[in-house]
Design a protein around this motif. Sequence first.
Motif, PDB file in Angstrom:
ATOM      1  N   SER A   1      16.934  10.120  23.846  1.00  0.00           N
ATOM      2  CA  SER A   1      15.746  10.433  23.191  1.00  0.00           C
ATOM      3  C   SER A   1      15.647  11.904  23.221  1.00  0.00           C
ATOM      4  O   SER A   1      15.977  12.696  24.119  1.00  0.00           O
ATOM      5  N   ASP A   2      14.931  12.311  22.284  1.00  0.00           N
ATOM      6  CA  ASP A   2      14.690  13.939  22.116  1.00  0.00           C
ATOM      7  C   ASP A   2      13.362  14.308  22.703  1.00  0.00           C
ATOM      8  O   ASP A   2      13.172  15.418  22.768  1.00  0.00           O
ATOM      9  N   GLY A   3      12.577  13.472  23.477  1.00  0.00           N
ATOM     10  CA  GLY A   3      11.170  13.548  23.798  1.00  0.00           C
ATOM     11  C   GLY A   3      11.461  14.265  25.213  1.00  0.00           C
ATOM     12  O   GLY A   3      12.633  14.078  25.833  1.00  0.00           O
ATOM     13  N   PRO A   4      10.335  14.460  25.978  1.00  0.00           N
ATOM     14  CA  PRO A   4      10.516  14.900  27.354  1.00  0.00           C
ATOM     15  C   PRO A   4      10.979  13.664  28.282  1.00  0.00           C
ATOM     16  O   PRO A   4      10.654  12.849  27.997  1.00  0.00           O
ATOM     17  N   PRO A   5      11.872  13.768  29.138  1.00  0.00           N
ATOM     18  CA  PRO A   5      12.221  12.784  29.994  1.00  0.00           C
ATOM     19  C   PRO A   5      11.156  12.330  30.922  1.00  0.00           C
ATOM     20  O   PRO A   5      10.218  12.743  31.453  1.00  0.00           O
ATOM     21  N   TRP A   6      11.366  11.023  31.085  1.00  0.00           N
ATOM     22  CA  TRP A   6      10.403  10.258  32.132  1.00  0.00           C
ATOM     23  C   TRP A   6      10.366  10.845  33.532  1.00  0.00           C
ATOM     24  O   TRP A   6      11.488  11.108  33.796  1.00  0.00           O
ATOM     25  N   ARG A   7       9.596  10.755  34.027  1.00  0.00           N
ATOM     26  CA  ARG A   7       9.564  11.334  35.616  1.00  0.00           C
ATOM     27  C   ARG A   7       9.883  10.353  36.735  1.00  0.00           C
ATOM     28  O   ARG A   7      10.684  10.547  37.589  1.00  0.00           O
ATOM     29  N   ALA A   8       9.413   9.141  36.598  1.00  0.00           N
ATOM     30  CA  ALA A   8       9.598   8.072  37.413  1.00  0.00           C
ATOM     31  C   ALA A   8       8.970   6.874  36.958  1.00  0.00           C
ATOM     32  O   ALA A   8       7.899   6.702  36.172  1.00  0.00           O
ATOM     33  N   ALA A   9       9.536   5.746  37.544  1.00  0.00           N
ATOM     34  CA  ALA A   9       9.042   4.390  37.230  1.00  0.00           C
ATOM     35  C   ALA A   9       8.925   3.668  38.583  1.00  0.00           C
ATOM     36  O   ALA A   9      10.050   3.670  39.434  1.00  0.00           O
ATOM     37  N   VAL A  10       7.956   2.897  38.568  1.00  0.00           N
ATOM     38  CA  VAL A  10       7.679   2.174  39.947  1.00  0.00           C
ATOM     39  C   VAL A  10       7.637   0.627  39.344  1.00  0.00           C
ATOM     40  O   VAL A  10       6.708   0.434  38.714  1.00  0.00           O
ATOM     41  N   LEU A  11       8.466  -0.142  39.787  1.00  0.00           N
ATOM     42  CA  LEU A  11       8.674  -1.410  39.447  1.00  0.00           C
ATOM     43  C   LEU A  11       8.585  -2.410  40.513  1.00  0.00           C
ATOM     44  O   LEU A  11       9.150  -2.371  41.713  1.00  0.00           O
ATOM     45  N   MET A  12       7.899  -3.614  40.535  1.00  0.00           N
ATOM     46  CA  MET A  12       8.124  -4.779  41.311  1.00  0.00           C
ATOM     47  C   MET A  12       8.983  -5.843  40.702  1.00  0.00           C
ATOM     48  O   MET A  12       8.641  -6.484  39.896  1.00  0.00           O
ATOM     49  N   VAL A  13      10.012  -6.252  41.503  1.00  0.00           N
ATOM     50  CA  VAL A  13      11.143  -6.940  41.123  1.00  0.00           C
ATOM     51  C   VAL A  13      11.414  -8.093  41.961  1.00  0.00           C
ATOM     52  O   VAL A  13      10.901  -7.862  43.366  1.00  0.00           O
ATOM     53  N   GLN A  14      12.022  -8.988  41.742  1.00  0.00           N
ATOM     54  CA  GLN A  14      12.510 -10.092  42.777  1.00  0.00           C
ATOM     55  C   GLN A  14      13.375  -9.444  43.525  1.00  0.00           C
ATOM     56  O   GLN A  14      14.103  -8.705  43.445  1.00  0.00           O
ATOM     57  N   ARG A  15      13.433  -9.869  44.945  1.00  0.00           N
ATOM     58  CA  ARG A  15      14.115  -9.176  45.994  1.00  0.00           C
ATOM     59  C   ARG A  15      15.571  -9.106  45.820  1.00  0.00           C
ATOM     60  O   ARG A  15      16.296  -8.115  45.999  1.00  0.00           O
ATOM     61  N   GLU A  16      16.172 -10.300  45.298  1.00  0.00           N
ATOM     62  CA  GLU A  16      17.493 -10.448  45.247  1.00  0.00           C
ATOM     63  C   GLU A  16      18.001  -9.448  44.008  1.00  0.00           C
ATOM     64  O   GLU A  16      19.162  -9.109  44.019  1.00  0.00           O
ATOM     65  N   PHE A  17      17.125  -9.450  43.045  1.00  0.00           N
ATOM     66  CA  PHE A  17      17.401  -8.357  41.983  1.00  0.00           C
ATOM     67  C   PHE A  17      17.514  -7.033  42.489  1.00  0.00           C
ATOM     68  O   PHE A  17      18.192  -6.123  42.132  1.00  0.00           O
ATOM     69  N   ALA A  18      16.448  -6.686  43.069  1.00  0.00           N
ATOM     70  CA  ALA A  18      16.129  -5.144  43.675  1.00  0.00           C
ATOM     71  C   ALA A  18      17.496  -4.972  44.679  1.00  0.00           C
ATOM     72  O   ALA A  18      18.059  -3.754  44.662  1.00  0.00           O
ATOM     73  N   GLU A  19      18.102  -5.924  45.496  1.00  0.00           N
ATOM     74  CA  GLU A  19      19.230  -5.693  46.343  1.00  0.00           C
ATOM     75  C   GLU A  19      20.349  -5.258  45.206  1.00  0.00           C
ATOM     76  O   GLU A  19      21.459  -4.401  45.770  1.00  0.00           O
ATOM     77  N   ARG A  20      20.658  -5.957  44.070  1.00  0.00           N
ATOM     78  CA  ARG A  20      21.667  -5.601  43.419  1.00  0.00           C
ATOM     79  C   ARG A  20      21.345  -4.318  42.701  1.00  0.00           C
ATOM     80  O   ARG A  20      22.343  -3.341  42.468  1.00  0.00           O
ATOM     81  N   LEU A  21      20.330  -3.906  42.534  1.00  0.00           N
ATOM     82  CA  LEU A  21      19.892  -2.431  41.912  1.00  0.00           C
ATOM     83  C   LEU A  21      20.239  -1.416  42.823  1.00  0.00           C
ATOM     84  O   LEU A  21      20.843  -0.218  42.728  1.00  0.00           O
ATOM     85  N   LEU A  22      19.955  -1.686  44.051  1.00  0.00           N
ATOM     86  CA  LEU A  22      19.945  -0.688  45.422  1.00  0.00           C
ATOM     87  C   LEU A  22      21.553  -0.731  45.980  1.00  0.00           C
ATOM     88  O   LEU A  22      21.609   0.163  46.934  1.00  0.00           O
ATOM     89  N   ALA A  23      22.418  -1.716  45.710  1.00  0.00           N
ATOM     90  CA  ALA A  23      23.490  -1.927  46.471  1.00  0.00           C
ATOM     91  C   ALA A  23      24.350  -0.431  46.334  1.00  0.00           C
ATOM     92  O   ALA A  23      24.495  -0.060  45.351  1.00  0.00           O
ATOM     93  N   ASP A  24      25.146  -0.215  47.388  1.00  0.00           N
ATOM     94  CA  ASP A  24      25.973   0.822  47.601  1.00  0.00           C
ATOM     95  C   ASP A  24      27.479   0.198  47.210  1.00  0.00           C
ATOM     96  O   ASP A  24      27.570  -0.678  47.542  1.00  0.00           O
ATOM     97  N   PRO A  25      28.448   1.090  46.927  1.00  0.00           N
ATOM     98  CA  PRO A  25      29.727   0.705  46.676  1.00  0.00           C
ATOM     99  C   PRO A  25      30.179   0.076  48.180  1.00  0.00           C
ATOM    100  O   PRO A  25      29.955   0.615  49.143  1.00  0.00           O
ATOM    101  N   GLY A  26      31.023  -1.110  47.796  1.00  0.00           N
ATOM    102  CA  GLY A  26      31.407  -1.735  49.274  1.00  0.00           C
ATOM    103  C   GLY A  26      30.401  -2.782  49.600  1.00  0.00           C
ATOM    104  O   GLY A  26      30.938  -3.854  50.334  1.00  0.00           O
ATOM    105  N   GLU A  27      29.352  -2.922  49.310  1.00  0.00           N
ATOM    106  CA  GLU A  27      28.394  -3.850  49.667  1.00  0.00           C
ATOM    107  C   GLU A  27      28.586  -5.051  48.754  1.00  0.00           C
ATOM    108  O   GLU A  27      29.010  -5.102  47.533  1.00  0.00           O
ATOM    109  N   GLN A  28      28.056  -6.329  49.419  1.00  0.00           N
ATOM    110  CA  GLN A  28      28.373  -7.547  48.766  1.00  0.00           C
ATOM    111  C   GLN A  28      27.550  -7.547  47.173  1.00  0.00           C
ATOM    112  O   GLN A  28      28.082  -7.860  46.299  1.00  0.00           O
ATOM    113  N   PRO A  29      26.374  -7.137  47.223  1.00  0.00           N
ATOM    114  CA  PRO A  29      25.700  -7.138  45.842  1.00  0.00           C
ATOM    115  C   PRO A  29      26.082  -6.216  44.679  1.00  0.00           C
ATOM    116  O   PRO A  29      25.482  -6.325  43.650  1.00  0.00           O
ATOM    117  N   TYR A  30      26.977  -5.159  45.092  1.00  0.00           N
ATOM    118  CA  TYR A  30      27.554  -4.029  44.210  1.00  0.00           C
ATOM    119  C   TYR A  30      28.090  -4.687  43.054  1.00  0.00           C
ATOM    120  O   TYR A  30      29.107  -5.383  43.262  1.00  0.00           O
TER     121      TYR A  30
END
Length: 255
Positions: A1-30
């Motif tokens: 996008s050519d507009g200004p970048p978004w600063r942050a987004a706060v979201l509430m998601v299902q815990r299992e989905f959050a685990e996949r978003l937050l997983a580090d390399p080598g972890e099971q949900p990665y």
Amino acid sequence: SDGPPWRAAVLMVQREFAERLLADPGEQPYSRLSLNVRLFARAFRIFDVRPGSFSPAPQVHSTVIRLEPRLPAPQVDFTEWDAMIRVIFSRRRKTLRAQFTKVSTVSMLEQNYKIWCSLAGQKPAAMPFPELLLSVLEEEGVVYERAFAMDIDDLHGLLRAFNRKGVHFNNVQDIVGSDGSPMLLTDGFGGVAGEDSDDDAMGAGPYRAGPLISAGTPKLQGTMGIVPPPPPRRVAPPSALREPEPELGSAFSYP
């Protein structure tokens, strides 16, 4: 996008989905999901939410996360990046050597390579193409690495190394950049998946080299192959759906 970048987004998601978003390399949900989120944003866990916090209570736990964009944005062709990630995450517990010796993967990449050499006016390498792929892995020191343990920097370096050798996973016509040149469509089913694929973050199917389209043919947007539209559904006219009215003299006629 050519507009200004978004600063942050706060979201509430299902815990299992959050685990996949937050997983580090080598972890099971990665997975590919974790990797592609890391490519464009930084993800942080804020707190968990129990089912009892809602009325009526759901059957799952929730997590509140915060996403912050990476600035500056990464200099990467995402369609090319994602095409490579689909290949190596189709069997993420296998070594890269096993991934890039798979017949379907080698066949797809070799056809891309030949077309790229033809469009770019480059002479193909003298060595067999499977050896060319393995030479890239050896130069990067990732022959026996596994996808689930590799971070963004490792994979971005690998993609650049393949591209320097003329090996491309997608968008061959954009790399060559000749106006009106034939268009290569490589993804007929949305990705590459082995028969033992363990990455269920996104559906994927077998990669295949698509057809070349002449300059007079309209180009399709995106990376999907040419899929004929479904036949139109035949809908009966309203008159055909009505029950026939009783004839005079039938059992329904008045005396």
